[in-house]
Design an enzyme around this catalytic site. Structure first.
Site, PDB file in Angstrom:
ATOM      1  N   HIS A  64     -13.953  -6.894   9.815  1.00  0.00           N
ATOM      2  CA  HIS A  64     -13.626  -8.054   8.979  1.00  0.00           C
ATOM      3  C   HIS A  64     -14.305  -9.275   9.616  1.00  0.00           C
ATOM      4  CE1 HIS A  64     -10.474  -6.506   6.269  1.00  0.00           C
ATOM      5  NE2 HIS A  64     -10.061  -5.761   7.277  1.00  0.00           N
ATOM      6  N   ASP A  68     -14.530  -5.431   2.206  1.00  0.00           N
ATOM      7  CA  ASP A  68     -14.244  -6.565   3.086  1.00  0.00           C
ATOM      8  C   ASP A  68     -14.494  -6.238   4.558  1.00  0.00           C
ATOM      9  OD1 ASP A  68     -12.030  -4.964   3.566  1.00  0.00           O
ATOM     10  OD2 ASP A  68     -10.562  -6.386   2.772  1.00  0.00           O
ATOM     11  N   ARG A  69     -15.002  -5.030   4.854  1.00  0.00           N
ATOM     12  CA  ARG A  69     -15.361  -4.662   6.222  1.00  0.00           C
ATOM     13  C   ARG A  69     -16.760  -4.070   6.235  1.00  0.00           C
ATOM     14  NH1 ARG A  69     -11.577  -1.070   9.407  1.00  0.00           N
ATOM     15  NH2 ARG A  69     -11.535   0.214   7.543  1.00  0.00           N
ATOM     16  N   LYS A 110      -3.712  -6.635  -2.651  1.00  0.00           N
ATOM     17  CA  LYS A 110      -3.949  -7.736  -1.724  1.00  0.00           C
ATOM     18  C   LYS A 110      -3.821  -9.040  -2.516  1.00  0.00           C
ATOM     19  CE  LYS A 110      -7.006  -5.181   1.397  1.00  0.00           C
ATOM     20  NZ  LYS A 110      -8.345  -5.087   2.043  1.00  0.00           N
ATOM     21  N   SER A 128      -8.209  -0.176  -0.352  1.00  0.00           N
ATOM     22  CA  SER A 128      -9.013  -0.525   0.812  1.00  0.00           C
ATOM     23  C   SER A 128      -9.769   0.698   1.340  1.00  0.00           C
ATOM     24  CB  SER A 128      -8.125  -1.151   1.891  1.00  0.00           C
ATOM     25  OG  SER A 128      -8.886  -1.681   2.936  1.00  0.00           O
ATOM     26  N   HIS A 129      -9.582   1.036   2.617  1.00  0.00           N
ATOM     27  CA  HIS A 129     -10.320   2.133   3.242  1.00  0.00           C
ATOM     28  C   HIS A 129      -9.485   3.402   3.346  1.00  0.00           C
ATOM     29  CE1 HIS A 129      -8.045   0.059   6.354  1.00  0.00           C
ATOM     30  NE2 HIS A 129      -7.986   1.213   6.985  1.00  0.00           N
ATOM     31  N   ARG A 178       0.842  -1.198   0.000  1.00  0.00           N
ATOM     32  CA  ARG A 178       0.000   0.000   0.000  1.00  0.00           C
ATOM     33  C   ARG A 178       0.871   1.239   0.000  1.00  0.00           C
ATOM     34  NH1 ARG A 178      -2.861   0.579   5.373  1.00  0.00           N
ATOM     35  NH2 ARG A 178      -3.118  -1.645   5.011  1.00  0.00           N
ATOM     36  N   ASP A 181     -13.265  -1.274  -0.232  1.00  0.00           N
ATOM     37  CA  ASP A 181     -13.158  -2.461  -1.087  1.00  0.00           C
ATOM     38  C   ASP A 181     -14.060  -3.605  -0.642  1.00  0.00           C
ATOM     39  OD1 ASP A 181     -11.561  -3.086   1.179  1.00  0.00           O
ATOM     40  OD2 ASP A 181     -10.286  -4.413   0.007  1.00  0.00           O
ATOM     41  N   ASP A 236     -16.628  -0.637   3.655  1.00  0.00           N
ATOM     42  CA  ASP A 236     -15.423   0.141   3.410  1.00  0.00           C
ATOM     43  C   ASP A 236     -15.140   0.188   1.911  1.00  0.00           C
ATOM     44  OD1 ASP A 236     -14.361  -2.405   2.920  1.00  0.00           O
ATOM     45  OD2 ASP A 236     -12.476  -1.980   3.943  1.00  0.00           O
TER      46      ASP A 236
END
Length: 459
Positions: free
Chosen positions: A326, A243-244, A114, A104-105, A16, A241, A239
């Protein structure tokens, strides 16, 4: 041809950085080549690739695909969507691994990658090894891998929707936050019963409505307002992407990941009595107690979506989750963190049981806790500080779990100190059933930190 990455982009669970500063398309190309060699060493030669809705993602994805193909890897491009859609592709398309281009976030200027390899989490030393491989890159393979485009969003949405099992229709507000779940949520809600109000469903890498992180209360205000205005049963946020997950109930109260896990675990344990249920060290003691009351075996794990995913596979647990949102279902699903799937399972539960989320919240024991406290500590000191505190506590014969940092139980409750795996910070949290108890826990934590030359911030 050898390539050197900016060392700051190599994180514990992903890669990242800030595009144009620490991360570039040249890095993406080298990541593709290095991952291809890792894949080949594991006996694989086919990988899926996806990307999120950030403005820089298409260019990074193109360079990544070129790097993979240049090493002879066959690439299946699944296009734009959430990270769990890439995990789904990796699990169902007969590929040997997968790479997701996603920030992501994080703020819009960030992006990253990832990974999954052989159906397992790819993190830690495996990510750091990519940098070593990149330093050895020479000429590309003479035979390029094949590149194909595969549309899987319809199949992914169908698979997620299939496990909805509610018998009572609900009114639900959804906020993808202009993130990568937008298209999926629009298709999914068209298939679900009930009334659905969609906010910020257009994918926009500028994130014009708010930052795409549902663990920050300020990012849930718009959702809370919609729930009140539309008289919803609940609101669901994702979030950047997907995944949360974040959830608010009909009264606008936020349900954190460890609270959601209570509802989900009770349901799962009706089908898997006595099964282990995993939760990270930051989770409330209430969660572990409620898992035991429901006939499960609570298992505390290290924080981090990658180690939890690995522990889930190791233990055969049907469910795992962490406070950050998650959540991982192996009960009827693939065991990866998929917030959209978790939303469907939650709606199914609420559509079957007599209580709503507000009533479920009122039935939980009341505790007082600090927010997650994050404060700066130099990279070379953060783990040492935790080690020093652990050593002093051992000499004091305290009740300590050292799975991830130190989690200390006392008559007043518990406190936690751990070093972040992704930033130069220490993370602390405390929980008690009384104000006085919480004050004593914070004082003990502050005292331990002071002995190591660190000040605890106000909470």
């Amino acid at each position: 041809m050898p390539h050197r990455f900016d060392p700051t982009i190599l994180r514990e669970y992903d890669i990242r950085g800030i595009v144009g500063q620490s991360l570039s398309t040249a890095d993406a190309w080298a990541i593709g080549r290095a991952y291809a060699r890792t894949l080949a060493a594991a006996g694989g030669r086919r990988a899926a690739v996806g990307y999120d809705g950030r403005l820089t993602s298409p260019d990074l994805e193109g360079a990544l695909v070129d790097g993979l193909a240049s090493e002879g890897v066959d690439v299946v491009r699944i296009g734009r969507g959430p990270t769990p859609m890439l995990y789904y592709a990796a699990a169902t398309l007969g590929v040997d691994g997968g790479v997701m281009v996603t920030g992501s976030h994080n703020p819009p200027e960030y992006n990253g990658f990832k990974f999954v390899l052989g159906g397992k989490a790819f993190y830690g030393a495996a990510i750091r090894a990519l940098a070593d491989i990149a330093l050895t890159l020479g000429a590309a393979q003479s035979t390029r891998g094949r590149v194909e485009v595969r549309e899987i969003r319809d199949a992914y949405v169908e698979r997620v929707a299939r496990d909805y099992d509610g018998s009572r229709a609900l009114t639900v507000a959804w906020d993808p936050g202009n993130g990568a779940t937008g298209d999926v949520v629009q298709q999914l809600t068209a298939r679900l019963p009930g009334r659905h109000i969609l906010l910020n469903a257009e994918i926009d890498g500028n994130f014009p409505a708010h930052h795409p992180d549902p663990t920050v209360p300020a990012n849930l205000v718009q959702l809370q307002q919609a729930v009140a205005r539309e008289h919803c049963d609940l609101g669901i946020a994702f979030d950047g992407d997907g995944d949360r997950i974040g959830v608010v109930d009909a009264q606008g109260e936020i349900w954190w990941g460890d609270q959601l896990m209570i509802v989900l675990a009770r349901d799962v344990l009706t089908r898997h009595p006595g099964a282990p249920i995993l939760a990270d060290v930051k989770a409330s003691q209430i969660l572990f107690d409620e898992i035991a009351k429901a006939g499960g075996r609570p298992v505390m794990t290290a924080t981090g979506h990658s180690p939890i995913k690995a522990k889930l596979a190791e233990t055969g647990a049907p469910l795992a989750g962490e406070m950050s949102g998650h959540i991982f279902y192996a009960d009827g699903y693939y065991g990866f963190d998929d917030a959209v799937y978790v939303a469907v399972r939650l709606l199914g539960i609420l559509g079957r049981i007599p209580q709503n989320l507000v009533e479920l919240r009122r039935g939980l024991p009341t505790v007082l806790n600090t927010p997650e406290l994050r404060f700066p500590c130099a990279e070379e000191r953060k783990f040492a500080v935790v080690g020093e505190v652990a050593e002093r506590l051992r000499h004091a014969a305290a009740e300590v779990s050292d799975i991830d940092g130190v989690r200390v139980r006392t008559a007043d409750g518990w406190w936690l100190l751990r070093a972040s795996n992704t930033q130069d910070v220490l993370v602390a949290r405390a929980e008690s059933t009384t104000d006085d108890g919480l004050a004593r826990l914070k004082a003990e934590l502050a005292s331990q930190l002071a002995e190591s030359g660190v000040a605890l911030p106000d909470s």
